[in-house]
Design an enzyme around this catalytic site. Structure first.
Site, PDB file in Angstrom:
ATOM      1  N   ASN A   8       0.864  -1.187   0.000  1.00  0.00           N
ATOM      2  CA  ASN A   8       0.000   0.000   0.000  1.00  0.00           C
ATOM      3  C   ASN A   8       0.900   1.236   0.000  1.00  0.00           C
ATOM      4  O   ASN A   8       1.505   1.564   1.012  1.00  0.00           O
ATOM      5  CB  ASN A   8      -0.887  -0.044   1.256  1.00  0.00           C
ATOM      6  N   TRP A   9       0.965   1.877  -1.154  1.00  0.00           N
ATOM      7  CA  TRP A   9       1.874   3.033  -1.280  1.00  0.00           C
ATOM      8  C   TRP A   9       1.315   4.280  -0.613  1.00  0.00           C
ATOM      9  O   TRP A   9       2.003   5.285  -0.513  1.00  0.00           O
ATOM     10  CB  TRP A   9       2.144   3.320  -2.758  1.00  0.00           C
ATOM     11  N   LYS A  10       0.053   4.231  -0.227  1.00  0.00           N
ATOM     12  CA  LYS A  10      -0.608   5.398   0.382  1.00  0.00           C
ATOM     13  C   LYS A  10      -0.461   6.622  -0.544  1.00  0.00           C
ATOM     14  O   LYS A  10      -0.482   6.458  -1.755  1.00  0.00           O
ATOM     15  CB  LYS A  10      -0.060   5.645   1.793  1.00  0.00           C
TER      16      LYS A  10
ATOM     17  N   HIS B   8      -9.508   1.145   5.745  1.00  0.00           N
ATOM     18  CA  HIS B   8      -8.168   1.378   6.300  1.00  0.00           C
ATOM     19  C   HIS B   8      -8.282   2.409   7.427  1.00  0.00           C
ATOM     20  O   HIS B   8      -9.072   3.353   7.335  1.00  0.00           O
ATOM     21  CB  HIS B   8      -7.232   1.882   5.194  1.00  0.00           C
TER      22      HIS B   8
ATOM     23  N   GLU C 139      -6.570   4.827   8.189  1.00  0.00           N
ATOM     24  CA  GLU C 139      -6.328   6.213   7.774  1.00  0.00           C
ATOM     25  C   GLU C 139      -7.567   6.793   7.081  1.00  0.00           C
ATOM     26  O   GLU C 139      -7.759   8.003   7.062  1.00  0.00           O
ATOM     27  CB  GLU C 139      -5.076   6.273   6.882  1.00  0.00           C
TER      28      GLU C 139
ATOM     29  N   GLU D  16      -5.029  -4.895  11.213  1.00  0.00           N
ATOM     30  CA  GLU D  16      -4.031  -3.824  11.276  1.00  0.00           C
ATOM     31  C   GLU D  16      -4.235  -3.013  12.546  1.00  0.00           C
ATOM     32  O   GLU D  16      -5.004  -2.028  12.549  1.00  0.00           O
ATOM     33  CB  GLU D  16      -4.179  -2.885  10.074  1.00  0.00           C
TER      34      GLU D  16
ATOM     35  N   GLY E   4       2.796   2.401  10.756  1.00  0.00           N
ATOM     36  CA  GLY E   4       3.722   3.519  10.538  1.00  0.00           C
ATOM     37  C   GLY E   4       4.529   3.916  11.755  1.00  0.00           C
ATOM     38  O   GLY E   4       5.159   4.963  11.778  1.00  0.00           O
TER      39      GLY E   4
ATOM     40  N   SER F 146       3.770  -1.897  10.325  1.00  0.00           N
ATOM     41  CA  SER F 146       5.236  -1.906  10.464  1.00  0.00           C
ATOM     42  C   SER F 146       5.879  -3.237  10.072  1.00  0.00           C
ATOM     43  O   SER F 146       6.849  -3.664  10.704  1.00  0.00           O
ATOM     44  CB  SER F 146       5.647  -1.505  11.884  1.00  0.00           C
TER      45      SER F 146
ATOM     46  N   GLY G 174       2.872  -1.082   4.285  1.00  0.00           N
ATOM     47  CA  GLY G 174       2.854   0.327   3.932  1.00  0.00           C
ATOM     48  C   GLY G 174       4.245   0.810   3.560  1.00  0.00           C
ATOM     49  O   GLY G 174       4.743   0.547   2.469  1.00  0.00           O
ATOM     50  N   GLY G 175       4.888   1.479   4.502  1.00  0.00           N
ATOM     51  CA  GLY G 175       6.183   2.125   4.255  1.00  0.00           C
ATOM     52  C   GLY G 175       7.187   1.262   3.511  1.00  0.00           C
ATOM     53  O   GLY G 175       7.824   1.723   2.546  1.00  0.00           O
TER      54      GLY G 175
HETATM   55  P1  PGA Z   1       2.998   0.423   7.608  1.00  0.00           P
HETATM   56  O1  PGA Z   1       1.499   0.600   7.070  1.00  0.00           O
HETATM   57  O2  PGA Z   1       3.530  -0.850   7.015  1.00  0.00           O
HETATM   58  O3  PGA Z   1       3.731   1.644   7.093  1.00  0.00           O
HETATM   59  O4  PGA Z   1       2.932   0.366   9.089  1.00  0.00           O
HETATM   60  C1  PGA Z   1       0.644  -0.495   6.979  1.00  0.00           C
HETATM   61  C2  PGA Z   1      -0.691  -0.067   6.443  1.00  0.00           C
HETATM   62  O5  PGA Z   1      -1.127   1.057   6.726  1.00  0.00           O
HETATM   63  O6  PGA Z   1      -1.344  -0.824   5.712  1.00  0.00           O
END
Ligand code: PGA
Length: 260
Positions: free
Chosen positions: A12-14, A100, A102, A170, A176, A216, A237-238
């Site tokens: 997930n590149w966000k 998600h 976010e 999650e 993050g 993470s 994510g990251g």
């Molecule tokens: P992260 O994000 O790997 O940067 O913690 C995971 C996500 O939001 O799906």
């Protein structure tokens, strides 16, 4: 208990990177880093929507699916800023992440999540439904929170339709932050989710549903999370923006699938 599935790793590149040129570079690097593997893991990436069609053109022979980071439950019309399931399908995107944290933080609620799940299923697209507690309280209320999110997200979804659903556990505190959940926490939650699904549906449906972990995940903790956590893959994510890290996570899942 639950059988192991073919793992699924979704990047997930966000809202990254800032430019198409940079997105193209990451995509080329990801494919290079994954080239030559013969793993069983299914791989997908969720780039920002404006980049998807463009970077699809740069896709090589490897099967890597594209996923949307969100989708509207509306079919079309006067909904400024929204993107429909049909629009995604018309560019070859047949899966979206919904719920998600976010997005929930920006107002998406359980009813919205449910409508999105329904809209995706109605078009035979897949939904990656994110659930997870904001924090872990000592009394264990976080289990109730996850149960409520799942039962509301899946309201009206039949056992047969569950083949279009992937769950992603999650925990918000792990996203993050560099502080992943422990494998034992993931395993405990996975068992709990299995029980929720067995109660809502039946054991067979529960066994067939993939439960990913996200929060993470990186090249260093992926293998141990898979072994200890018995997760069916990851939402990353990251680390998905760094080709080598992402490839290392996919390869950890390949290794796990081989020995499962
Ligand atoms: P992260 O994000 O790997 O940067 O913690 C995971 C996500 O939001 O799906």
């Amino acid at each position: 208990m639950s059988k192991r599935h073919k793992p699924l790793v979704v990047g997930n590149w966000k809202m990254n990177p800032a430019t198409l040129a940079r997105a193209e570079k990451i995509w080329v690097d990801v494919q290079k880093a994954l080239s030559g593997r013969r793993g069983l893991t299914e791989v997908a990436i969720a780039p920002p929507l404006p980049f998807i069609s463009e970077i699809m053109q740069l896709s090589g022979p490897q099967k890597i699916d594209f996923v949307a980071q969100d989708v509207s439950y509306e079919e079309g019309g006067a909904f400024t800023g929204e993107v429909s399931v049909a629009m995604l399908r018309s560019i070859g995107v047949k899966c979206a992440i919904v719920g998600h944290s976010e997005r929930r933080a920006r107002g998406e609620n359980d009813l919205d999540v449910n409508k999105k799940v329904q809209a995706l299923i109605a078009s035979k697209s897949a939904a990656i439904v994110c659930v997870g507690e904001k924090e872990r309280d000592r009394s264990g209320d976080y289990f109730n929170q996850v149960e409520e999110q799942i039962s509301k997200a899946l309201s009206g979804v039949t056992p047969a339709e569950m083949k279009h659903v992937v769950l992603a556990y999650e925990p918000v505190w792990a996203i993050g932050t560099g502080q992943s959940a422990e494998g034992s926490d993931v395993q405990e939650m996975k068992l709990f989710i299995y029980k929720i699904l067995a109660d809502l549906y039946d054991r067979e449906t529960a066994e067939k549903t993939r439960v990913l972990y996200g929060g993470s995940v990186n090249a260093d903790n992926a293998a141990s999370l898979l072994e200890a956590g018995t997760s069916d893959g990851f939402l990353v994510g990251g680390a998905s923006l760094e080709a080598k890290q992402f490839a290392a996570i996919v390869k950890a899942a390949d290794h796990y699938a081989k020995f499962a």
